[in-house]
Design a protein around this motif. Structure first.
Motif, mmCIF file in Angstrom:
data_model
loop_
_atom_site.group_PDB
_atom_site.id
_atom_site.type_symbol
_atom_site.label_atom_id
_atom_site.label_comp_id
_atom_site.label_asym_id
_atom_site.label_seq_id
_atom_site.Cartn_x
_atom_site.Cartn_y
_atom_site.Cartn_z
ATOM 1 N N ALA A 210 0.841 -1.211 0.000
ATOM 2 C CA ALA A 210 0.000 0.000 0.000
ATOM 3 C C ALA A 210 0.872 1.255 0.000
ATOM 4 O O ALA A 210 0.605 2.207 -0.746
ATOM 5 N N LEU A 211 1.912 1.241 0.805
ATOM 6 C CA LEU A 211 2.789 2.416 0.896
ATOM 7 C C LEU A 211 3.529 2.637 -0.420
ATOM 8 O O LEU A 211 3.583 3.753 -0.947
ATOM 9 N N ALA A 212 4.069 1.552 -0.952
ATOM 10 C CA ALA A 212 4.837 1.675 -2.202
ATOM 11 C C ALA A 212 3.935 2.214 -3.319
ATOM 12 O O ALA A 212 4.333 3.123 -4.063
ATOM 13 N N LEU A 213 2.736 1.668 -3.419
ATOM 14 C CA LEU A 213 1.837 2.104 -4.489
ATOM 15 C C LEU A 213 1.345 3.528 -4.245
ATOM 16 O O LEU A 213 1.175 4.299 -5.189
ATOM 17 N N ALA A 214 1.123 3.872 -2.976
ATOM 18 C CA ALA A 214 0.647 5.224 -2.669
ATOM 19 C C ALA A 214 1.712 6.250 -3.062
ATOM 20 O O ALA A 214 1.401 7.269 -3.681
ATOM 21 N N VAL A 215 2.964 5.965 -2.729
ATOM 22 C CA VAL A 215 4.061 6.881 -3.089
ATOM 23 C C VAL A 215 4.161 6.980 -4.611
ATOM 24 O O VAL A 215 4.292 8.064 -5.181
ATOM 25 N N MET A 216 4.035 5.815 -5.261
ATOM 26 C CA MET A 216 4.145 5.783 -6.728
ATOM 27 C C MET A 216 3.024 6.605 -7.380
ATOM 28 O O MET A 216 3.262 7.386 -8.295
ATOM 29 N N VAL A 217 1.816 6.419 -6.868
ATOM 30 C CA VAL A 217 0.662 7.108 -7.454
ATOM 31 C C VAL A 217 0.717 8.604 -7.163
ATOM 32 O O VAL A 217 0.354 9.425 -8.007
ATOM 33 N N GLN A 218 1.218 8.950 -5.987
ATOM 34 C CA GLN A 218 1.211 10.351 -5.577
ATOM 35 C C GLN A 218 2.260 11.170 -6.338
ATOM 36 O O GLN A 218 2.134 12.365 -6.483
ATOM 37 N N LEU B 138 -4.916 9.650 -14.118
ATOM 38 C CA LEU B 138 -4.359 8.313 -13.895
ATOM 39 C C LEU B 138 -4.334 8.010 -12.394
ATOM 40 O O LEU B 138 -4.585 6.881 -11.966
ATOM 41 N N ARG B 139 -4.061 9.068 -11.613
ATOM 42 C CA ARG B 139 -4.063 8.925 -10.158
ATOM 43 C C ARG B 139 -5.463 8.509 -9.671
ATOM 44 O O ARG B 139 -5.617 7.602 -8.869
ATOM 45 N N ALA B 140 -6.458 9.178 -10.241
ATOM 46 C CA ALA B 140 -7.847 8.858 -9.864
ATOM 47 C C ALA B 140 -8.182 7.423 -10.249
ATOM 48 O O ALA B 140 -8.839 6.693 -9.496
ATOM 49 N N PHE B 141 -7.684 7.017 -11.425
ATOM 50 C CA PHE B 141 -7.960 5.640 -11.870
ATOM 51 C C PHE B 141 -7.355 4.631 -10.898
ATOM 52 O O PHE B 141 -8.014 3.669 -10.473
ATOM 53 N N PHE B 142 -6.084 4.844 -10.542
ATOM 54 C CA PHE B 142 -5.431 3.885 -9.649
ATOM 55 C C PHE B 142 -6.082 3.862 -8.259
ATOM 56 O O PHE B 142 -6.187 2.805 -7.654
ATOM 57 N N ARG B 143 -6.486 5.041 -7.795
ATOM 58 C CA ARG B 143 -7.154 5.075 -6.484
ATOM 59 C C ARG B 143 -8.386 4.177 -6.500
ATOM 60 O O ARG B 143 -8.616 3.394 -5.588
ATOM 61 N N SER B 144 -9.162 4.307 -7.578
ATOM 62 C CA SER B 144 -10.388 3.485 -7.677
ATOM 63 C C SER B 144 -10.031 2.022 -7.856
ATOM 64 O O SER B 144 -10.620 1.145 -7.231
#
Lengths: 473, 321
Positions: free
Chosen positions: B114-122, B129-135
């Motif tokens: 979760a942390l790795a993906l959150a940092v990556m997305v942020q 694309l950020r909105a897509f990944f969040r969903s």
């Protein structure tokens, strides 16, 4: 326009909005009160005879024709069928017990062998007095039903249910897979070694994307038929005394009369029996050599599609599979059924089901009338118009039932009892749930590793079964 | 600098101005009294609900732990017998051990992913694309765990599953995922993490968004680059979020039931049997409600102890801005 709207919205204070929300919640609560209080459950709050079956609302609706016929005979008895959805019988019994605890038990419950002794021991009312009273009416039913099925519902000398339908663990085989491997229909007395060589031939003919023997890890059709064939079981089987009143009344001339008892008893574990080891070792060999799968948890219904798409060679199942295979597109000659392979004996395993009257039933006489009617040929033909199971009445297992659907050797279904009268029920003492858990949890380990792991798994099973049988005894 | 009047000040102004629509009569004794009643009326449904559906079952469960009860017969008082029996039961012991191992592995994976993906997305990603990944990452969480697990059973079937089919394309022989102890534990953890990491991910996204950009700018001026910025800025400032995420993830993992129950029924052997599964089996399959309650009480105490320990330790590791 916007201003006007905003003005109206501003007139609604927070307090008014919360009040409206509260009123809404209150209204919804009042409207759904019948559901919240369970008063909309069929039969609740009126004098209807409430009958619980395992199934969906569609299954309940399918019984409507039988209910209509019953109502014509007994206009004074109102019947309501409550279908309870459950994953398996164990789950269904749990739900019934929860209803008992909630003080809302049904009057009549459709119970399979798995729960027969649990109900007989704690919840059900014996049918003895009714059978004695209506012996003349019931003679025709018993003439048409094999005594083994009846004996499975005997508990300590009393009869608690009349068998309505049943299934033996027979061996289904895919005729295409058999012919591809150059195999012919197995002989009626084929052995476990013949079976193994057939699996090896199928494996050779189709080395990939195909499983010669698929079996599931459960009480019916798992390891137990193999144990029975090897003249053993994971629980020591004994019989209780009593029951002569029934056998002498209805089965006095039956050739197997001397075999009958007051019911089965499973009081001790038997997983340390060398024959149990031998049986598990045979199955372990099938797994090791890629002839059979490691058994997974779950029922056989998911296998219908795989079997119908010719990816499974053989699997144990009962007559309940026929309609499913037909609906999955199998023609009557695409598959067939044979007796379970012989070992030291050719004793088979079966399970049966029927209605039990609850001790708490409001009107037991009315409940008996329903059971008596359900056992009639008329009712059973209404309830079982298709081969979704094997009817308990021998006369109903006929050409017409299997016409256009197969299998060619449908006679195997009832012959399993007629030709092998020692065929026995699923071992299910009142502590069935704990016993089943103990069995299932050790089977996978027993057949998936080396000989040492097998020994450890059987030792563990023995301990678990001791504990299971000691509990609630 | 804000030019708006603070809310309390505005409320006081309204209350002290006679005839103002927003004026509150709360400054008189009778007004305070009626407001108190109103508060109780609004709180009543929640208090009633909590009392009826949370407090009563908890108390009943603790009481039941001292009785033998099979639903059908009347309960019998047995003192601490249930506790003694469950502590001696090897299946219970194994299930607790499995649960602890599960918590350690699953929560580590869940938070790490979760942390790795959150940092990556942020970082460095277009807003859409950020909105897509969040969903997309949150989506598994809204699915029913039971239906997901049924689906996964087919996916991981040794003979006919898609996973083994893909492996076979690479020449890897079929893996007995659900029928060996190691394989089944791996699948249970995998399915659980896949379904639950989205919640921690969202928490981390929120936590990352609250870290002021100036802090990163200051770190950059001090010479911190990508990786060092994360180690010395992101992780310390994210520590309150990490604490919250870990507390919630550990509590949730300690109560894992759906995935192992549907995927493996606790097998093979006891390899994937968890504490909550044993509670379920004791109560609803063996009808030993007293023993089930005793296991429940023990599990609750363990959860409370772990959570308390986390908060105590957090004083050393959590940094607030």
């Amino acid at each position: 326009m916007t201003g006007a709207t905003n003005g109206r919205l501003r007139e609604i204070s927070r307090r008014t909005a919360l009040g409206a929300l509260g009123a809404g919640i209150l209204g919804a609560t009042v409207a759904s009160w019948p559901r919240l209080s369970g008063s909309d459950i069929p039969g609740r709050g009126d004098n209807s005879l409430s009958i619980a079956i395992m199934g969906t609302a569609a299954d309940a609706a399918a019984r409507q024709r039988a209910i209509d016929a019953f109502t014509r005979l007994h206009p004074d008895i109102r019947v309501k069928v409550q279908a309870i959805q459950a994953v398996d019988w164990k789950d269904f019994f749990t739900k019934i017990l929860t209803m008992v605890a909630a003080g809302t038990p049904p009057d009549v419950v459709y119970v399979a062998t798995e729960g027969a002794q649990l109900f007989a021991d704690k919840l059900a009312h014996p049918l003895d007095e009714y059978l004695r009273r209506d012996a003349a009416d019931m003679a025709e039913f018993f003439d048409d039903v094999h005594p083994s099925l009846v004996e499975a519902f005997m508990y300590k000398g009393s009869l608690f249910q009349l068998p309505m339908d049943w299934n033996a663990a027979n061996m289904y085989y895919n005729t295409t897979a058999f012919s591809q491997a150059g195999l012919e229909r197995p002989a009626d007395d084929w052995t476990h070694l013949d079976f193994r060589s057939n699996l090896a031939a199928m494996r050779k003919a189709r080395p990939s994307d195909f499983t010669p023997y698929y079996w599931t890890n459960r009480l019916f059709g798992g390891v137990v038929p193999w144990l029975y064939a090897n003249d053993t079981s994971f629980l020591k089987e004994t019989r209780s005394t009593g029951g002569d009143w029934l056998w002498d009344s209805f089965y006095a001339k039956d050739p197997s009369r001397s075999l009958r008892s007051g019911g089965y008893q499973w009081l001790e574990p038997n997983a340390d029996d060398p024959r149990v080891f031998e049986t598990f070792d045979y199955l372990r060999g099938l797994v090791k050599d890629g002839l059979g799968v490691r058994p997974e948890e779950g029922g056989g219904s998911s296998l219908v599609g795989l079997f119908a798409s010719n990816r499974i060679g053989t699997t144990p199942a009962g007559g309940y599979w026929v309609q499913g295979l037909h609906e999955a597109g199998m023609k009557e000659n695409d598959y067939d059924v044979a007796f379970f392979p012989k070992w030291r004996s050719q004793r088979h395993q079966f399970g049966t089901a029927g209605y039990a009257i609850m001790k708490t039933a409001k009107d037991k006489d009315a409940a008996w009338e329903w059971i008596k009617f359900s056992a009639s040929r008329e009712a059973m033909e209404l309830i079982f118009p298709n081969p979704i199971t094997t009817p308990a009445r021998r006369s109903m297992v006929n050409e017409a039932l299997y016409a256009g659907k197969g299998p060619a050797h449908w006679k195997v279904f009832y012959d399993t009892l007629d030709k092998y009268p020692t065929t026995g029920p699923i071992p299910a003492p009142p502590q069935q749930a704990a016993v089943e858990t103990a069995l299932m949890k050790n089977v996978s380990l027993a057949v998936s590793g080396d000989e040492r792991q097998l020994k450890q798994a059987l030792e563990s099973m023995q301990r678990d079964l001791e504990l299971a049988l000691r509990r609630q005894s | 600098m804000s030019t708006t009047t603070p809310r309390r000040e505005r409320a006081n102004q309204r209350a002290n101005t006679p005839g103002t629509p927003g004026a509150q009569p709360g400054h008189t004794a009778s007004g305070r009294h009626s407001q108190r009643w109103l508060a109780w009326i609004f709180l009543a449904p929640t208090i009633l609900g909590m009392g009826l559906f949370t407090l009563v079952p908890i108390v009943a469960s603790v009481v039941l732990a001292f009785f033998r009860w099979d639903i059908i017969s009347a309960p019998t008082f047995v003192g601490f017998d249930n506790f003694a029996e469950v502590v001696q039961d090897p299946t219970v012991r194994v299930s607790f051990l499995n649960t602890i191992v599960f918590v350690i592995v699953a929560v580590s994976l869940q938070l790490g992913l979760a942390l790795a993906l959150a940092v990556m997305v942020q970082e460095k990603m277009p807003a859409w694309l950020r909105a897509f990944f969040r969903s997309a990452f949150f989506f598994p969480l809204i699915l029913s765990a039971a239906s997901v697990s049924i689906f996964m059973r087919y996916l991981f079937n040794e003979q006919f599953g898609v996973v083994n089919w893909f492996l076979s394309l690479a020449g890897i022989p079929a893996v007995p995922w659900l029928t060996t102890p190691g394989g089944s534990a791996a699948v249970v953890i995998l399915v659980y993490v896949w379904q639950n990491f989205g919640f921690s991910f969202l928490l981390f996204i929120g936590g990352l968004a609250s870290i002021p950009a100036e802090t990163y700018e200051a770190a950059s001026l001090d010479g911190a680059t990508g990786w060092r910025k994360h180690v010395y800025v992101t992780l310390p400032l994210l520590s309150p979020t990490t604490l919250l995420a870990s507390v919630m993830a550990i509590i949730s993992a300690l109560q894992v039931f759906d995935q192992p129950y549907v995927l493996t029924r606790g097998g093979p052997g006891d390899s994937t049997r968890t504490a909550v599964m044993v509670i379920f089996e004791s109560a609803f399959q063996r009808l030993e409600f007293g023993q089930a309650s005793a296991i429940g009480v023990i599990l609750t105490l363990i959860i409370m102890a772990i959570t308390a320990a986390q908060f105590r330790l957090s004083k050393r590791f959590v940094f607030y801005q």
